[in-house]
Design a protein around this motif. Structure first.
Motif, mmCIF file in Angstrom:
data_model
loop_
_atom_site.group_PDB
_atom_site.id
_atom_site.type_symbol
_atom_site.label_atom_id
_atom_site.label_comp_id
_atom_site.label_asym_id
_atom_site.label_seq_id
_atom_site.Cartn_x
_atom_site.Cartn_y
_atom_site.Cartn_z
ATOM 1 N N ALA A 1 0.813 -1.220 0.000
ATOM 2 C CA ALA A 1 0.000 0.000 0.000
ATOM 3 C C ALA A 1 0.843 1.265 0.000
ATOM 4 C CB ALA A 1 -0.933 -0.011 1.206
ATOM 5 N N VAL B 1 -6.647 -2.019 -4.687
ATOM 6 C CA VAL B 1 -7.178 -2.528 -3.429
ATOM 7 C C VAL B 1 -6.310 -3.710 -2.991
ATOM 8 C CG1 VAL B 1 -9.149 -3.586 -2.263
ATOM 9 C CG2 VAL B 1 -9.522 -1.823 -4.013
ATOM 10 N N MET C 1 -9.028 -0.812 3.340
ATOM 11 C CA MET C 1 -9.074 -1.528 2.072
ATOM 12 C C MET C 1 -10.472 -2.097 1.807
ATOM 13 S SD MET C 1 -6.431 -1.153 0.343
ATOM 14 C CE MET C 1 -5.003 -0.128 0.755
ATOM 15 N N LYS D 1 -12.227 0.839 0.249
ATOM 16 C CA LYS D 1 -11.771 0.995 -1.136
ATOM 17 C C LYS D 1 -12.364 -0.095 -2.027
ATOM 18 C CE LYS D 1 -7.802 2.195 -2.630
ATOM 19 N NZ LYS D 1 -6.364 2.302 -2.957
ATOM 20 N N GLY E 1 -4.861 -6.886 3.745
ATOM 21 C CA GLY E 1 -5.954 -6.320 2.978
ATOM 22 C C GLY E 1 -7.273 -7.027 3.192
ATOM 23 N N GLU F 1 -1.207 5.456 1.834
ATOM 24 C CA GLU F 1 -2.391 4.650 2.109
ATOM 25 C C GLU F 1 -2.493 4.310 3.598
ATOM 26 O OE1 GLU F 1 -4.786 3.182 -0.905
ATOM 27 O OE2 GLU F 1 -4.192 5.262 -0.492
#
Length: 469
Positions: free
Chosen positions: A28, A405, A458, A461, A370, A32
């Motif tokens: 990321a 993502v 995430m 997103k 994630g 992020e």
């Protein structure tokens, strides 16, 4: 060139051919991670304000109206970009943003649940025993009973009085308010308890809540300790004991959400399952402007007890909502649903090194890798599982990759270790494509669960990319 003497760039070959299992923070990047920290501040506020399904719906309605959503009216004609919501009895909610294509090519659904394991009161809860006022309970959902003893509890819910008037209560969350607890026996006298198997040391009837210890008046009469509690409740809320029959009172952990770890990379709180998916799915649709296809976030009740009742997804309210949207476009609901798809937004079990025996490391989800995809859930041979198709999984995977993502895939523990279910089955029965997507959780179903801030962000997103693809 002879293959035996061919020079191979192993690093490049691995990058090209093998799955990228790097830590999510590496994938990321710093920016992020900063966004994840910021997003999690809003999430923690949501958790503190939304400890029950009713409070979550109230939060969602308030946030939706601020974002321009209006109560849905089936008689009104909506245009692309219009934002509507349907509040189902204050315990479940559907939110939709009308797409440019309307519903003719199906709708996109993110479905999360907003109920969590807890302790409910029985209809006739109040009694006294040996100079203590106590409350009888019936636990809700899958809990380890011992985890709910000797922790501070708060009371939330609604009471409907005999005259029909309604009262919303919350006691134990604010500074200065009383809290409650379920007692446990001291280790010095716990020989018999500790000789039992862990699952047998406490029964449901043992989970009695301590509610008071003073008698009313001058100790003349009967049930003085019970009567003192009712006197206080009558003075504060204007209720009598019979009003508790028509009440939904839930006891949940009183502690607030908190950052976990020296690096503050995680959030510890009650109710991550499944509000850690509900919040990103809610925020994603609040931030959605004019999608191509109509998009829906549904926040459902009663998943923890089988999605039953008229506020659980085994009910027809999502079907009816889609049918009303379809009717506006002159479409048959069954045709719309058959072309629809859904991200069943529910948590997965994060790999826990303390209990490595329960997981298969290669096929587990981990904190900070994630949002987690689960092709199937169920138990022992995929029993009770939706088991998404390869085509739909491939499509979701491409959406996530195309929108940066960070995601992972895994199962709920070893094959014969146990298992679990989600709302995926209830949406799949509508002939829609469904897959489980959610945030990995440590200590799932405990009073204090743990998630990664990066994974929460995430999830947001991922849902947003799905809506906008």
């Amino acid at each position: 060139m002879d293959k035996i003497t061919e020079t191979v760039n192993v690093e490049k070959l691995a990058l090209d051919l093998l799955s990228d299992r790097r830590h999510g923070a590496v994938k990321a990047g710093a920016e992020e991670l900063r966004k994840a920290d910021e997003f999690s501040e809003g999430y923690k506020d949501f958790l503190n304000r939304s400890k029950t399904e009713r409070e979550t719906v109230s939060f969602a309605v308030e946030a939706a109206e601020k974002a321009g959503f209006k109560p849905f009216d089936a008689a009104q004609k909506y245009q692309a970009g219009d934002k509507v919501y349907y509040n189902n009895r204050g315990k479940a909610i559907c939110l939709a943003v009308i797409g440019r294509q309307g519903t003719k090519n199906g709708v996109r659904i993110a479905a999360a649940h907003i109920d969590s394991p807890r302790i409910d009161l029985k209809p006739i809860p109040l009694y006294e025993s040996n100079e203590l006022a106590m409350l009888k309970t019936h636990y809700y959902g899958g809990i380890k009973k011992y985890q709910w003893t000797a922790i501070p509890l708060s009371m939330h819910g609604k009471i409907v009085r005999r005259d029909g008037s309604e009262l919303t209560v919350s006691v134990g969350e604010k500074a200065g308010e009383p809290q409650f607890c379920i007692t446990d026996i001291l280790p010095h006298l716990g020989k018999d308890q500790m000789a039992k198997k862990l699952g047998e040391a406490f029964t449901g009837e043992d989970l009695n809540i301590l509610a008071g210890s003073l008698p009313v008046g001058d100790e003349k009469g009967e049930q003085l300790f019970k009567l003192n509690v009712m006197k206080i409740l009558n003075e504060q809320y204007g209720i009598v004991e019979e009003d508790l029959i028509s009440a939904e009172l839930e006891f949940v952990p009183a502690f607030p959400a908190a950052d976990i770890g020296f690096d503050r990379s995680m959030v510890g709180a009650y109710g991550h399952d499944d509000r850690v998916c509900a919040y990103p799915a809610l925020e994603a649709i609040l931030d959605c402007e004019v999608p191509e296809q109509t998009v829906i976030t549904v926040l459902a009740d009663k998943e923890e007890i089988g999605s039953v009742g008229n506020t659980g997804l085994a009910s027809e309210y999502l079907d009816y909502f889609v049918a009303d949207l379809a009717a506006q476009d002159g479409e048959e609901a069954r045709h719309v649903l058959s072309k629809s798809n859904c991200l069943s937004a529910d948590v997965s079990a994060a790999y826990d090194p303390n209990y490595a025996y329960a997981f298969e490391a290669n096929n587990s989800t981990y904190l900070n890798r994630g949002i987690g995809i689960s092709k199937y859930t169920g138990s022992r041979g995929k029993g009770g599982s939706n088991d998404a198709s390869a085509e739909f999984l491939g499509w979701v995977r491409r959406i996530f990759d195309d929108n940066d993502v960070v995601w992972q895939i895994g199962e709920l523990g070893k094959v014969d270790q146990g298992g679990g279910g989600t709302v995926a089955l209830e949406v799949a029965r509508l002939n829609a494509d469904v897959i489980d997507v959610g945030v990995p959780v440590l200590s799932m179903h405990s009073p204090f669960e743990v998630v990664s801030k990066l994974d929460v962000y995430m999830a947001y997103k991922g849902f947003k990319a799905y809506f906008e693809a």
